[in-house]
Design a protein around this motif. Structure first.
Motif, PDB file in Angstrom:
ATOM      1  N   TYR A 168       0.863  -1.180   0.000  1.00 26.67           N
ATOM      2  CA  TYR A 168       0.000   0.000   0.000  1.00 26.67           C
ATOM      3  C   TYR A 168       0.898   1.229   0.000  1.00 26.67           C
ATOM      4  O   TYR A 168       1.732   1.399   0.891  1.00 26.67           O
ATOM      5  CB  TYR A 168      -0.905   0.006   1.240  1.00 26.67           C
ATOM      6  N   VAL A 210      -5.097  -1.697  12.037  1.00 24.56           N
ATOM      7  CA  VAL A 210      -6.364  -2.171  11.469  1.00 24.56           C
ATOM      8  C   VAL A 210      -6.493  -1.766  10.006  1.00 24.56           C
ATOM      9  O   VAL A 210      -6.886  -2.569   9.153  1.00 24.56           O
ATOM     10  CB  VAL A 210      -7.555  -1.620  12.283  1.00 24.56           C
ATOM     11  N   PHE A 211      -6.144  -0.508   9.703  1.00 22.54           N
ATOM     12  CA  PHE A 211      -6.287   0.006   8.342  1.00 22.54           C
ATOM     13  C   PHE A 211      -5.400  -0.752   7.355  1.00 22.54           C
ATOM     14  O   PHE A 211      -5.874  -1.260   6.329  1.00 22.54           O
ATOM     15  CB  PHE A 211      -5.945   1.491   8.312  1.00 22.54           C
ATOM     16  N   ALA A 231      -3.837  -3.624   7.758  1.00 26.47           N
ATOM     17  CA  ALA A 231      -4.184  -5.050   7.732  1.00 26.47           C
ATOM     18  C   ALA A 231      -5.346  -5.310   6.784  1.00 26.47           C
ATOM     19  O   ALA A 231      -5.342  -6.284   6.014  1.00 26.47           O
ATOM     20  CB  ALA A 231      -4.538  -5.532   9.142  1.00 26.47           C
ATOM     21  N   SER A 232      -6.337  -4.428   6.793  1.00 30.78           N
ATOM     22  CA  SER A 232      -7.490  -4.617   5.900  1.00 30.78           C
ATOM     23  C   SER A 232      -7.094  -4.434   4.443  1.00 30.78           C
ATOM     24  O   SER A 232      -7.595  -5.119   3.561  1.00 30.78           O
ATOM     25  CB  SER A 232      -8.605  -3.638   6.272  1.00 30.78           C
ATOM     26  N   LYS A 233      -6.155  -3.518   4.190  1.00 29.74           N
ATOM     27  CA  LYS A 233      -5.706  -3.278   2.814  1.00 29.74           C
ATOM     28  C   LYS A 233      -4.894  -4.457   2.282  1.00 29.74           C
ATOM     29  O   LYS A 233      -5.075  -4.881   1.136  1.00 29.74           O
ATOM     30  CB  LYS A 233      -4.869  -2.000   2.744  1.00 29.74           C
ATOM     31  N   GLU A 277      -4.840  -7.489   3.397  1.00 28.94           N
ATOM     32  CA  GLU A 277      -5.531  -8.769   3.606  1.00 28.94           C
ATOM     33  C   GLU A 277      -4.737  -9.687   4.542  1.00 28.94           C
ATOM     34  O   GLU A 277      -4.509 -10.862   4.257  1.00 28.94           O
ATOM     35  CB  GLU A 277      -5.822  -9.455   2.266  1.00 28.94           C
ATOM     36  N   LYS A 332      -3.822 -10.185   9.067  1.00 27.32           N
ATOM     37  CA  LYS A 332      -4.399  -9.949  10.385  1.00 27.32           C
ATOM     38  C   LYS A 332      -3.740  -8.746  11.056  1.00 27.32           C
ATOM     39  O   LYS A 332      -2.558  -8.489  10.844  1.00 27.32           O
ATOM     40  CB  LYS A 332      -4.226 -11.188  11.269  1.00 27.32           C
ATOM     41  N   GLN A 333      -4.517  -8.028  11.849  1.00 30.25           N
ATOM     42  CA  GLN A 333      -3.957  -6.922  12.615  1.00 30.25           C
ATOM     43  C   GLN A 333      -2.837  -7.446  13.512  1.00 30.25           C
ATOM     44  O   GLN A 333      -2.957  -8.502  14.135  1.00 30.25           O
ATOM     45  CB  GLN A 333      -5.033  -6.276  13.480  1.00 30.25           C
TER      46      GLN A 333
END
Length: 244
Positions: free
Chosen positions: A146, A193-194, A196-198, A200, A202-203
């Motif tokens: 990212y 969290v941000f 990790a979601s991008k 794919e 785990k936090q």
């Protein structure tokens, strides 16, 4: 793939087996982490003992090309993205050199107020707005990095650009800005969290953060870039020579 040992050759059998397996793991069928055929099958096909085969496999495990899992088998280590410092390139150019097709999963560009760190780099006020490019990029099956890029307010880059082109090609061709120097910082961190979601993941899983401070041929700052990479997909290599 037809694997065949030349038993009449003077080259040791384990060395021949090692070369054959090197070629095998570089094929599309295996290069992305697939398991090798069972040792019994491979030794029978190559007409060598399992001890000889294991000697070849052990060498490749030591080199990080294969991974043994007790009770499961031996699989190919997924290829990582390698980068280095000898001749820096844009991300798109790095991947093109490596023969990796890159996909943009997300892309947006907008004006925003810079952070104190970015303001200090560009020598501007914190309240100043600059163009920011955000991209989520990776291989066809999943993203692995990212990026955020903040650009100097002196560069009138806009959202109308075709960002499928290499970034530094855009700057040079469309704006006459030639990127020359990149000062980089590499650090490790736990994914929030941000991110990790991008990516794919785990936090809390490990990521590598790569900061680039990019200057033009006149030593003017032109880009502040931050890349957050999945740790299982990126390796940074440094080659140093000692003065003698």
């Amino acid at each position: 793939m037809n694997l065949k040992i030349d038993h009449s050759s003077t080259k040791p059998l384990h060395k021949q087996a090692e070369e054959l397996i090197r070629n095998l793991i570089d094929t599309p069928e295996y290069r992305d982490g697939q398991y090798l055929p069972k040792e019994v099958y491979l030794s029978e096909q190559l007409k060598i003992s399992r001890n000889t085969l294991r000697q070849a496999i052990s060498t490749l495990v030591t080199e990080g090309l294969l991974v043994r899992k007790k009770g499961v088998g031996t699989r190919v280590q997924k290829k990582k993205i390698f980068s280095g410092v000898s001749n820096w390139l844009s991300f798109s150019e790095e991947m093109r050199v490596l023969g990796i097709e890159i996909h943009n999963f997300e892309l947006q560009i907008y004006r925003h107020e810079v952070s104190a760190e970015v303001a200090a780099f560009f020598d501007i006020d914190v309240a100043t707005k600059v163009m920011r490019l955000e991209r989520l990029r990776g291989k066809k099956d999943a993203p692995f990095v990212y990026f955020t890029s903040d650009f100097s307010p002196q560069i009138p880059i806009s959202a109308s650009e075709n960002f499928n082109r290499p970034l530094y090609e855009i700057l040079e061709t469309d704006y006459g800005v030639v990127a020359l120097t990149s000062k980089e910082e590499i650090s490790a961190a736990a994914a929030d969290v941000f991110i990790a979601s991008k990516l794919e993941i785990k936090q809390g899983e490990p990521i590598l953060i790569r900061k680039r401070y990019v200057y033009d041929i006149h030593n003017n700052p032109i880009e502040f870039n931050v890349g957050c990479y999945r740790a299982d997909s990126f390796t940074y290599t440094i080659e140093s020579k000692r003065n003698i």
